[in-house]
Enzyme design. Structure first.
Site, mmCIF file in Angstrom:
data_model
loop_
_atom_site.group_PDB
_atom_site.id
_atom_site.type_symbol
_atom_site.label_atom_id
_atom_site.label_comp_id
_atom_site.label_asym_id
_atom_site.label_seq_id
_atom_site.Cartn_x
_atom_site.Cartn_y
_atom_site.Cartn_z
ATOM 1 N N ARG A 37 0.820 -1.212 0.000
ATOM 2 C CA ARG A 37 0.000 0.000 0.000
ATOM 3 C C ARG A 37 0.855 1.264 0.000
ATOM 4 O O ARG A 37 0.388 2.353 0.273
ATOM 5 C CB ARG A 37 -0.966 -0.009 1.194
ATOM 6 C CG ARG A 37 -1.760 -1.308 1.243
ATOM 7 C CD ARG A 37 -3.158 -1.137 1.779
ATOM 8 N NE ARG A 37 -3.875 -2.397 1.668
ATOM 9 C CZ ARG A 37 -4.647 -2.742 0.648
ATOM 10 N NH1 ARG A 37 -4.838 -1.902 -0.353
ATOM 11 N NH2 ARG A 37 -5.246 -3.911 0.611
ATOM 12 N N TYR A 70 -0.244 -2.340 -4.862
ATOM 13 C CA TYR A 70 -1.592 -1.894 -5.254
ATOM 14 C C TYR A 70 -1.603 -0.421 -5.642
ATOM 15 O O TYR A 70 -2.440 0.029 -6.407
ATOM 16 C CB TYR A 70 -2.571 -2.062 -4.084
ATOM 17 C CG TYR A 70 -2.836 -3.493 -3.691
ATOM 18 C CD1 TYR A 70 -3.111 -4.457 -4.658
ATOM 19 C CD2 TYR A 70 -2.841 -3.867 -2.358
ATOM 20 C CE1 TYR A 70 -3.370 -5.764 -4.285
ATOM 21 C CE2 TYR A 70 -3.098 -5.172 -1.976
ATOM 22 C CZ TYR A 70 -3.366 -6.118 -2.949
ATOM 23 O OH TYR A 70 -3.621 -7.397 -2.579
ATOM 24 N N HIS A 107 -1.738 -5.268 -11.104
ATOM 25 C CA HIS A 107 -3.055 -4.793 -11.534
ATOM 26 C C HIS A 107 -2.829 -3.753 -12.624
ATOM 27 O O HIS A 107 -2.094 -2.779 -12.384
ATOM 28 C CB HIS A 107 -3.806 -4.176 -10.353
ATOM 29 C CG HIS A 107 -4.084 -5.154 -9.253
ATOM 30 N ND1 HIS A 107 -4.748 -4.819 -8.104
ATOM 31 C CD2 HIS A 107 -3.794 -6.475 -9.135
ATOM 32 C CE1 HIS A 107 -4.847 -5.885 -7.322
ATOM 33 N NE2 HIS A 107 -4.275 -6.900 -7.925
ATOM 34 N N GLU A 142 -3.077 -8.933 -14.400
ATOM 35 C CA GLU A 142 -4.091 -9.661 -13.633
ATOM 36 C C GLU A 142 -5.492 -9.335 -14.155
ATOM 37 O O GLU A 142 -5.808 -8.187 -14.453
ATOM 38 C CB GLU A 142 -3.977 -9.299 -12.141
ATOM 39 C CG GLU A 142 -4.999 -10.044 -11.284
ATOM 40 C CD GLU A 142 -4.682 -10.007 -9.792
ATOM 41 O OE1 GLU A 142 -3.577 -9.573 -9.410
ATOM 42 O OE2 GLU A 142 -5.569 -10.415 -9.017
ATOM 43 N N ASP A 175 -7.476 -14.391 -11.840
ATOM 44 C CA ASP A 175 -7.918 -14.417 -10.446
ATOM 45 C C ASP A 175 -9.365 -14.910 -10.423
ATOM 46 O O ASP A 175 -10.253 -14.288 -11.011
ATOM 47 C CB ASP A 175 -7.796 -13.000 -9.862
ATOM 48 C CG ASP A 175 -8.120 -12.945 -8.381
ATOM 49 O OD1 ASP A 175 -9.156 -13.499 -7.976
ATOM 50 O OD2 ASP A 175 -7.342 -12.327 -7.633
ATOM 51 N N HIS A 178 -11.906 -12.483 -9.035
ATOM 52 C CA HIS A 178 -12.100 -11.330 -9.924
ATOM 53 C C HIS A 178 -12.921 -11.693 -11.159
ATOM 54 O O HIS A 178 -13.810 -10.938 -11.546
ATOM 55 C CB HIS A 178 -10.753 -10.767 -10.366
ATOM 56 C CG HIS A 178 -9.933 -10.211 -9.243
ATOM 57 N ND1 HIS A 178 -8.674 -9.688 -9.430
ATOM 58 C CD2 HIS A 178 -10.188 -10.095 -7.917
ATOM 59 C CE1 HIS A 178 -8.189 -9.283 -8.261
ATOM 60 N NE2 HIS A 178 -9.085 -9.527 -7.326
ATOM 61 N N ASP A 223 -14.815 -7.431 -5.808
ATOM 62 C CA ASP A 223 -13.457 -7.781 -5.385
ATOM 63 C C ASP A 223 -13.270 -7.838 -3.869
ATOM 64 O O ASP A 223 -12.538 -7.031 -3.292
ATOM 65 C CB ASP A 223 -12.417 -6.822 -6.013
ATOM 66 C CG ASP A 223 -10.983 -7.305 -5.777
ATOM 67 O OD1 ASP A 223 -10.798 -8.387 -5.179
ATOM 68 O OD2 ASP A 223 -10.058 -6.596 -6.195
ATOM 69 N N HIS A 225 -12.220 -11.002 -1.324
ATOM 70 C CA HIS A 225 -11.859 -12.420 -1.345
ATOM 71 C C HIS A 225 -12.420 -13.161 -0.129
ATOM 72 O O HIS A 225 -12.421 -12.620 0.974
ATOM 73 C CB HIS A 225 -10.337 -12.584 -1.351
ATOM 74 C CG HIS A 225 -9.666 -11.902 -2.511
ATOM 75 N ND1 HIS A 225 -8.314 -11.943 -2.719
ATOM 76 C CD2 HIS A 225 -10.168 -11.159 -3.531
ATOM 77 C CE1 HIS A 225 -8.016 -11.264 -3.806
ATOM 78 N NE2 HIS A 225 -9.112 -10.763 -4.317
ATOM 79 N N GLU A 255 -4.944 -15.927 -2.141
ATOM 80 C CA GLU A 255 -4.948 -14.556 -1.600
ATOM 81 C C GLU A 255 -6.172 -14.417 -0.703
ATOM 82 O O GLU A 255 -6.846 -13.389 -0.688
ATOM 83 C CB GLU A 255 -5.039 -13.534 -2.723
ATOM 84 C CG GLU A 255 -3.914 -13.569 -3.718
ATOM 85 C CD GLU A 255 -4.129 -12.579 -4.851
ATOM 86 O OE1 GLU A 255 -5.225 -12.580 -5.458
ATOM 87 O OE2 GLU A 255 -3.217 -11.793 -5.115
HETATM 88 ZN ZN ZN Z 1 -8.774 -9.109 -5.518
HETATM 89 FE FE FE Z 2 -5.495 -11.358 -7.237
HETATM 90 FE FE FE Z 3 -3.804 -8.815 -7.334
#
Ligand code: ZN
Ligand code: FE
Ligand code: FE
Length: 275
Positions: A37, A70, A107, A142, A175, A178, A223, A225, A255
């Site tokens: 982050r 991210y 991403h 991704e 993913d 996703h 999104d 998880h 994840e």
């Molecule tokens: Zn995700």
């Molecule tokens: Fe992912």
């Molecule tokens: Fe990711």
């Protein structure tokens, strides 16, 4: 061969991650190349990298799937911030060269109102700068849930990035949370989704999976998880994934919201599904 692993903390170094992975029954893993982050990266340690490469080989690990931060948005609207993101990408790739043969997933970015087309062209600009011919690490885009202005929620968008960069070296990490959130029915029709992937991108470009259940229903573009078998995808979907002839040999990274003991259980659970 099933290659299963999870996200590990990179703070103790690469060799330590290999040992941790082995202690939880993993034979691949993911790690953030820098604070996920933020943007701070660790000091480089070539000796640790070399030892890790040897240990991975000795234990027959599948390819690792490193993850870009991210916060790295290659298509953010502010040119200065965009330039910084592109520099972060370059630096990450340069560092990853010490772990040759592995993957670097990120991403693609959020266009923040600039529009998909502009976003894609900005992502391509950054990748063209960062990718050197013969580079020893494969970059993976991704598949995203299509939350907000995220790019990569449609296979067509990933294909447009790959075409725009004009490099054969770029692959895709799919993913499961996703794509389901994004409206691809992998629970009902995994074969159909893979056929669509093949038609748009080509299955030879599919290099890795993030295996996550989803807290939200199909097509929600959210999104979030969930642990394996505890979300809208369900355990049966993962039985299909780990046994699918196209997916079986790819590194599969958890994840899910777990600590190490939970990851160890999920890895064992997924291995028990193998037919
Ligand atoms: Zn995700
Ligand atoms: Fe992912
Ligand atoms: Fe990711």
């Amino acid at each position: 061969m099933l290659y299963l692993g999870c996200h590990l903390s990179a703070s103790a170094g690469n060799l330590e991650m290999v040992k941790t992975a082995q202690s939880i029954g993993a034979n691949t893993f993911a790690f953030f190349t820098r604070n996920p982050r933020g943007s701070r990266a660790k000091k480089e340690d070539p000796i640790d990298c070399e030892k890790a490469v040897q240990a991975l080989k000795a234990a027959s690990f599948g390819p690792l799937v490193a993850h870009g931060a991210y916060t790295m948005n290659l298509c953010t609207a502010d040119p200065e911030a965009r330039r910084f993101a592109a520099e972060v990408l370059c630096d990450d790739l340069r560092r990853m060269a010490r772990l040759p043969g592995n993957y670097y997933n990120f991403h693609p970015g959020s266009h923040v109102g600039q529009g998909v087309e502009t976003g894609i062209s900005q992502i391509c600009d950054a990748l063209k700068l960062a990718l050197a011919p013969g580079y020893p690490v494969t970059v993976l885009l991704e598949t995203m849930a299509g939350k907000g202005s995220e790019i990569g929620g449609r296979f067509e968008e990933l294909k447009a990035i790959m075409d725009g960069v004009g490099s054969n070296e770029i692959g895709v990490c799919l993913d499961t949370c996703h794509v389901s959130d994004g409206g691809y029915p992998i629970v009902e029709d995994l074969d159909g989704v893979l056929a669509e992937f093949d038609r748009i991108i080509g299955l030879d470009k599919l290099k890795a999976l993030h295996i996550n259940d989803s807290k939200n229903p199909f097509g929600s573009h959210k999104d979030r998880h969930a642990p394996i078998g505890e979300g809208s995808l369900g355990l049966e979907a993962f039985r299909q994934v780990v046994n699918h002839p196209v997916l079986k040999g790819l590194p599969m990274i958890l994840e899910t919201p777990q600590e190490l003991p939970g990851y160890a259980q999920e890895i064992a659970l997924l291995r028990s599904l193998e037919e």
